[in-house]
Structures are given as structure tokens and as C-alpha cells.
Scaffold this active site. Structure first.
Site, PDB file in Angstrom:
ATOM      1  N   HIS A   1      -8.673  10.633  -2.856  1.00 53.84           N
ATOM      2  CA  HIS A   1      -7.453  11.252  -2.193  1.00 53.84           C
ATOM      3  C   HIS A   1      -7.622  12.584  -1.702  1.00 53.84           C
ATOM      4  O   HIS A   1      -7.641  12.829  -0.560  1.00 53.84           O
ATOM      5  CB  HIS A   1      -6.372  11.634  -3.116  1.00 53.84           C
ATOM      6  CG  HIS A   1      -5.239  12.208  -2.760  1.00 53.84           C
ATOM      7  ND1 HIS A   1      -4.562  11.931  -1.675  1.00 53.84           N
ATOM      8  CD2 HIS A   1      -4.713  13.539  -3.359  1.00 53.84           C
ATOM      9  CE1 HIS A   1      -3.623  12.777  -1.635  1.00 53.84           C
ATOM     10  NE2 HIS A   1      -3.767  13.806  -2.425  1.00 53.84           N
TER      11      HIS A   1
ATOM     12  N   TYR B   1      -8.116   4.626 -11.379  1.00 58.93           N
ATOM     13  CA  TYR B   1      -6.985   3.947 -10.920  1.00 58.93           C
ATOM     14  C   TYR B   1      -7.525   2.776 -10.158  1.00 58.93           C
ATOM     15  O   TYR B   1      -6.581   2.031  -9.689  1.00 58.93           O
ATOM     16  CB  TYR B   1      -5.801   4.706 -10.308  1.00 58.93           C
ATOM     17  CG  TYR B   1      -6.447   5.649  -9.157  1.00 58.93           C
ATOM     18  CD1 TYR B   1      -6.473   5.056  -7.905  1.00 58.93           C
ATOM     19  CD2 TYR B   1      -6.540   6.961  -9.068  1.00 58.93           C
ATOM     20  CE1 TYR B   1      -7.026   5.755  -6.649  1.00 58.93           C
ATOM     21  CE2 TYR B   1      -7.066   7.649  -8.159  1.00 58.93           C
ATOM     22  CZ  TYR B   1      -7.260   7.225  -7.024  1.00 58.93           C
ATOM     23  OH  TYR B   1      -7.801   7.702  -5.946  1.00 58.93           O
TER      24      TYR B   1
ATOM     25  N   ARG C   1      -8.887   3.779   2.043  1.00 58.22           N
ATOM     26  CA  ARG C   1      -9.705   4.996   1.892  1.00 58.22           C
ATOM     27  C   ARG C   1     -10.788   4.731   0.606  1.00 58.22           C
ATOM     28  O   ARG C   1     -10.436   4.392  -0.212  1.00 58.22           O
ATOM     29  CB  ARG C   1      -8.857   6.054   1.649  1.00 58.22           C
ATOM     30  CG  ARG C   1      -8.477   6.362   0.155  1.00 58.22           C
ATOM     31  CD  ARG C   1      -7.962   7.926  -0.090  1.00 58.22           C
ATOM     32  NE  ARG C   1      -6.903   7.911  -1.138  1.00 58.22           N
ATOM     33  CZ  ARG C   1      -6.779   7.760  -2.332  1.00 58.22           C
ATOM     34  NH1 ARG C   1      -8.134   7.463  -3.044  1.00 58.22           N
ATOM     35  NH2 ARG C   1      -5.754   7.701  -3.075  1.00 58.22           N
TER      36      ARG C   1
END
Lengths: 325, 360
Positions: B263, B273, B259
Site C-alpha cells: 500500500h 492479506y 497494485r
């Protein structure tokens, strides 16, 4: 009419509904050839075949999800959770999924699922078999919690639950399965959901309970009669939602109330009953409403269960307190 | 004593049909799609990319609610959906709104779902699907039930459920696979491995080298597919669907994808991250670029075609947002009314109370 035990009445109900509606499916752990650990489904697979009555792999969350999926294909699942404590494994499936299906889909889908499970103390089971977990489900909107106390009610309430187009969590007290018989008609009949039942009439005090506690209340009422105290006993039958009308009517007559539950004291159905009474009928009360419950511990290891479980003597003590207030 | 793990893990190789240059590298599995089908696949991916960009923008303007970005996952989402039929039942996770839209959910309802209006979940008759699941993995056991129901009804259809890499850590994932396997039910378990469950990388999620191999434990044929290759995803899904409707049982597909965005739009910051280098590496494998290259070679796609899809999508989105804006406001009394088929006593009382409140 025949005399039947509660377990026979429950088998009877499922038998009628399997016959009555091809969409009814019965499944769970060991419910097929074995007929269930309590024999509730005895003979049903032989008569209706493996398509309608079948074993599942050993996973309760899976059973919950399977039920909802089958409901989405137009079936009317009647799954069995083998023992009440295994409900914890299925909590998301029940409270997070099944109970919310109608709401989540904006009324475009439904979950006509009746989850049957044995519960209740006094039969020396290992841990996580005997707990009264009705409160966990009663707090969830969208699902009913039904608990019969007699063979007659068990059959009629189970048929009503299976025919209802919303989900029902149907709890069967293990101690009541074979402890006594009752007149149970052979034909199918229904007992109305959301409706309490006056199991004994009286004018001096109202005892409110459900499941095995109804019998504890009735036993107490018999003893109290010797002291000229006439106790009315109300069996809630559906503990979520609560039939406040029947309760309030009784309170207006007796003015004194003791509420019984086998579950621990904290955050239980009894507290809810008491709140409803004080909101609706406080001016009719002559004494505080008292509770007879188990203590706030985990359900005990079986050697201590006779002391842990509420008894009719506990009820008599509380009745004397409210009478002499 | 024999340890079979090494053998199992060695057996999974990523299935690919179309490489990053738009070359067909696996002619045996090149799906039998007409030129129009190929163009339609391209159209859907471009349309969905525009929908994603517009949804992110609308969310930032406060005009959309909950939204999980989809860019990067178009091949996985739309390639798999393209292999389904109308009777197939979709049980999506929260990122899988595009599949619902191409399965027939009107766009304005998808927007209402995002805004938390219950009409977004009132799927029209014939849209065989659930609304997106929020609990990770809950839909996977339900898919086993839908699939068993399809089998009992004798329908030529499948239940297909989507989850992500994180979802394969849930107990419900294994329970769902195992139930469907035990009942030989026509289910497809579709895992979009987009490398991160919010922030946790897949290497920390599991010791399994592939997510596909998790299906092996339940006795399911399982495949790892290049999730940026829409033709591979289509071919794999078509294959397992045919198996399932022919009575050969469930299967699992893992697509390896990514992706590009956060999120969800509710404050996730991917820079915490993962590196931008990582994202740009994945962008080189972009599913739209790849199919466009193939189509251009075949003279099936031009800049004009692309621009027309973009304009159409924008126009549709504008109309759908307007329709969502105009839809009557949701009331608590509406919600009380849909708790049960018939209102029980407690809700009858509360209905009166909220009618009063809402009349003020």
C-alpha cells in the site's frame, strides 16, 4: 442612513459584493428562490441570476468541497451552512481542506471562501441548530472565525471577510437576526478583521464577549452603573485570531476581568482570552479572571435553554466577585 | 414491484481493447493513435515503472519519505492521463503522482513532496492540479467544484479526480458524483479498483458487484474498464472527456487493476492479506507486457528502445534527487509565513520567536 436589522445588513453586504466582484458566488441549501431559511439571500437570485446565486444538493461536505473547487477556478465563494450543527458534516472540508489550501500549496493557491452559518441559543430550535461551535474552527490554523454582534458590524465584517483572500467562518447569532435595529449605511464599507471593539467604556471592570453575549454584557453594565460600577465591554468580533492588544489595553485600565461565552465552559474561546491576559498582563490584575459560560453539557433541548444560557445576572454576580476580591 | 438491481449489474461488462496477448479484440474502439503516440504511451509506462522501482529503493535507503507504489497501475494512471489536455485539472489521490509528473510537475518537486518539503506542493504556473490528497475521497467533492468552475468560465476542459476502491465507500464519493451530476459539470470520476484498500478486499468493501454501478445512482454514465489495458483506458477516458467538454456532463470510470507492491512504503506487508499466487496471476495481465507485444508486432518497439527509456529514466531520477538534495531546507518561519496572505498578530509574534530559534 437607515435603521436595519442584522439580517438586512447581511443581505446588504452580499448584495454589494455580488455587484462589486463577478467572482463572488452565493450558494447553499434553499438560498435560491427561497432566499434562505432566514431570508438572508432574499431577492439575490432574482437580481443576479442562477449563475451567481444558486441552490445546492443537500449535503454539507459537498458544499464545502464545491466551495474549494470553485475557489481553485478563481471564484470567491460565499456558501451558507443552513444551521451550525450541520457544520459537523463539513468538518473535513473546512478544517482539513479549505483552511489548509494556502499552506498545503506552499502559498501557490488560496481559498478566499466565506462560510456563513447561523448559530446561537434562545430561539427554541430542534437539536443541533443552536450550538456554539466556534471553538472547533478556532482551533484550526489558516481560517478566521468572525462573529458580529450588531447590524453595523455584521455588514462591515461580512464585506471584509468576502474581500479577504483567506477563508473565514462567519457565524451569525440567530437571536440577533431581527431582535434590534442599528444605523447601517446604505453604501459598502468595511470593518477591520482581527480587531476587537470597545462597545462601552468603563474603568472598573472589563467584560469580554462576542455574539449575543456582548448584549448580555451591555445589559449587565447598565445595571452595574446603578451601583456605581463602570464596566468596559469589549466585543471580540474576530474570535480567531484574538485581538490581544485591545484586551490588554483595557485590562491595564480596569485591572479586573470577566469573560463571557455562550459556549460550554471547557476548551473555549474564553479560556484562550484568559491565557493571553495572564501571560501579558498578570501584574495588572487585582483579582482572578472569572468566566460566565454555559455548563459542560450538550446544548439543551429547548425547554431548558433559558436557564442554560448565561444571563446578565450571572455576569453581575461574577463582577461583584472580582470587585470584592 | 420491480427490482432493477439484477438488470443494472448484468449490464456492466468489462471494456477491453487489447487482450493479454497484445491482440486488438475490440476494433471499433481501437483509439486513433499514431505510431508515435503508441510509442510515447509505451515510453511513459516504462519510465514510470522505473520511477516506481527507484522510488522504492530510495525509500528503503532513507532517501525518500512517503511513497505509495504504482507498479501494476500504469495503464490506469497513464492511459487516462494521455487522454487529457493541458487545461484539464487533476485532483489526485496519494498514489497518483505519475499523472502529476506527466501533467508537468518537475520530478524533483515530486521527490520534495515525498520528503515532506512544502516546495513539492508549489506547482509551477500552468500545472493545473492539486497536490495528492491524503484524506480518502476529499478530492471528489472538490472535483465537482472545479468542474462547475470550469463550466462557469466557459473553458473547454474537464476536472478529473482519482480515487481507489476504498474511496468509493466514502460519503464524499457519492456527494461529489451527485453534485457534478446535478450541475451537469464536466468532471471525470476515475476509480482505480486495485482490489485492496490497504488490506480490505473489495468484496468486503461493498455489496455492489461493480464499482462502476455506483455512478448510476447519481445519474452518471459509468463504465468498467480493464485497468491493465492502456488502450481501453485511453479510449474510455477520451470518450467521457469529449462528452464532458461538449456539455454532456460528468461520467465515472472504474478500472479493474492491481497494485503489485505494498500500500505504501511505511510498513505495509501485503503477505498478510493476499497470496503470491494472486499477484502472479495479475502480473500475467501486465499493462507494459501487453502494449509491448502489440508494438513489437508493429515493429515499433525494440529492446534498444526499452533500454534507452530505462537509462533516461534513471538519469533523470539521479538528477532530480540531486536537485531535491540541494534545495534549501524547509524552515518553520517559511511555514508561518504561508499560513495567511498577511500575517495576523498571533503569527507575527510567533514569527519573531521562531526567527530567533532558527538563528541559533
Amino acid at each position: 442612513m437607515a435603521q436595519k436589522t442584522m439580517i438586512q445588513a447581511i443581505t446588504d453586504a452580499m448584495h454589494h459584493e455580488l455587484k462589486n466582484d463577478d467572482n463572488v458566488l452565493i450558494f447553499g441549501e434553499d438560498v435560491g428562490q427561497n432566499g434562505g431559511v432566514f431570508r438572508a439571500t432574499e431577492g439575490l437570485q432574482d437580481e443576479f441570476g442562477e449563475e451567481r446565486v444558486f441552490d445546492t444538493p443537500l449535503a454539507e461536505s459537498g458544499i464545502g468541497g464545491l466551495s474549494l473547487g470553485l475557489a481553485l477556478q478563481g471564484f470567491r465563494p460565499v456558501p451558507e451552512i443552513q444551521f451550525i450543527g450541520f457544520t459537523y458534516e463539513a468538518m473535513d472540508a473546512i478544517n482539513g481542506q479549505i483552511a489548509r489550501m494556502r499552506y498545503r500549496s506552499g502559498d501557490s493557491k488560496s481559498a478566499p471562501i466565506t462560510i456563513r452559518t447561523p448559530f446561537g441559543g434562545g430561539v427554541h430550535t430542534p437539536e443541533l441548530h443552536a450550538d456554539s461551535l466556534e471553538g472547533l474552527i478556532a482551533q484550526q490554523p489558516g481560517i478566521r472565525v468572525v462573529i458580529p454582534s450588531t447590524p453595523y458590524d455584521a455588514k462591515g465584517l461580512l464585506i471584509s471577510s468576502i474581500r479577504n483572500n483567506d477563508p473565514v467562518f462567519f457565524m451569525e447569532h440567530m437571536k440577533l437576526y431581527r431582535s434590534f435595529r442599528d444605523e447601517v449605511p446604505d453604501e459598502a464599507y468595511t470593518v477591520e478583521l482581527d480587531k476587537a471593539d470597545v462597545k462601552r467604556e468603563g474603568k472598573d471592570v472589563t467584560l469580554i464577549g462576542y455574539g449575543a453575549m456582548v448584549h448580555t454584557a451591555l445589559k449587565a453594565a447598565e445595571e452595574l452603573e446603578k451601583d456605581n460600577i463602570e464596566a468596559e465591554v469589549i466585543d471580540l468580533r474576530t474570535v480567531s485570531p484574538i485581538d490581544t492588544e485591545t484586551i490588554v489595553e483595557s485590562v491595564k485600565k480596569t485591572n479586573r476581568v470577566v469573560v463571557l461565552q455562550e459556549a460550554q465552559r471547557q476548551a473555549g474561546v474564553a479560556s484562550n482570552v484568559i491565557s493571553e491576559i495572564q501571560e501579558r498582563a498578570i501584574l495588572h490584575l487585582e483579582a482572578p479572571i472569572l468566566r460566565v459560560t454555559a455548563p459542560d453539557t450538550v446544548y439543551p433541548f429547548s425547554q431548558a435553554e433559558e436557564v442554560w444560557l448565561p444571563t446578565h445576572k450571572d455576569v453581575i454576580d461574577k463582577v461583584n466577585e472580582v470587585i470584592n476580591f | 414491484m420491480k427490482d432493477v438491481l439484477e438488470n443494472i449489474e448484468g449490464q456492466f461488462e468489462m471494456f477491453q481493447v487489447l487482450d493479454e496477448n497484445g491482440e486488438v479484440v475490440n476494433k471499433d474502439w481501437m483509439p486513433d493513435l499514431s505510431d508515435d503516440d503508441l510509442k510515447e504511451l509505451m515510453r511513459r509506462m516504462v519510465y514510470t515503472r522505473v520511477l516506481d522501482q527507484r522510488s522504492i529503493a530510495l525509500n528503503r535507503q532513507g532517501r525518500l519519505g512517503f511513497y505509495a507504489p504504482t507498479a501494476g497501475q500504469e495503464a490506469s494512471q497513464l492511459g487516462s492521463h494521455f487522454a487529457l489536455e493541458e487545461d484539464d485539472y487533476i485532483l489526485p489521490a496519494y498514489r497518483d503522482v505519475p499523472q502529476l509528473i506527466w501533467h508537468g510537475l518537475p520530478l524533483y518537486q515530486a521527490f520534495l513532496f515525498s520528503r515532506g518539503h512544502f516546495h513539492g506542493n508549489q506547482f509551477p504556473e500552468g500545472v493545473n492540479a492539486l497536490s495528492p490528497q491524503i484524506i480518502i475521497g476529499a478530492q471528489i467533492t472538490q472535483a465537482a467544484g472545479v468542474a462547475l468552475g470550469i463550466k462557469k468560465r466557459g473553458k473547454k476542459a474537464v476536472a478529473v479526480t482519482y480515487t481507489g476502491d476504498g474511496g468509493t465507500s466514502q460519503g464524499d464519493f457519492y456527494e461529489g458524483l451527485n453534485f457534478a451530476g446535478a450541475y451537469d459539470a464536466p468532471a471525470i470520476f476515475f476509480v482505480q479498483n486495485n482490489q485492496f484498500a490497504i488490506s480490505v478486499p473489495v468484496e468486503m468493501q461493498t455489496n455492489a458487484k461493480t464499482l462502476a454501478q455506483k455512478g448510476v445512482a447519481a445519474g452518471l454514465p459509468s463504465y468498467q474498464v480493464d485497468g491493465m489495458d492502456v488502450l481501453a483506458v485511453y479510449a474510455a477516458t477520451k470518450h467521457v472527456r469529449e462528452r464532458a467538454v461538449n456539455g454532456d456532463g460528468p461520467a465515472l470510470i472504474e478500472t479493474v487493476t492491481y497494485r503489485y507492491g505494498p500500500h505504501t512504503m511505511a510498513g505495509d506487508d501485503p503477505t498478510r492479506y493476499r497470496t503470491e499466487d494472486m499477484t502472479s496471476e495479475w502480473e500475467k495481465r501486465d499493462p507494459l507486457v501487453r502494449l509491448r507485444k502489440l508494438l513489437e508486432k508493429k515493429d515499433l518497439w525494440s529492446e534498444d528502445d526499452e533500454n534507452k527509456v530505462i537509462d533516461d529514466a534513471k538519469e533523470d531520477i539521479k538528477k532530480a534527487i540531486k536537485k531535491a538534495d540541494d534545495y534549501p531546507k524547509q524552515k518553520v518561519t517559511d511555514l508561518i509565513d504561508i499560513m495567511h496572505e498577511e500575517l495576523p498578530n498571533n503569527l507575527q509574534e510567533q514569527m519573531e520567536e521562531y526567527k530567533e530559534k532558527e538563528s541559533k
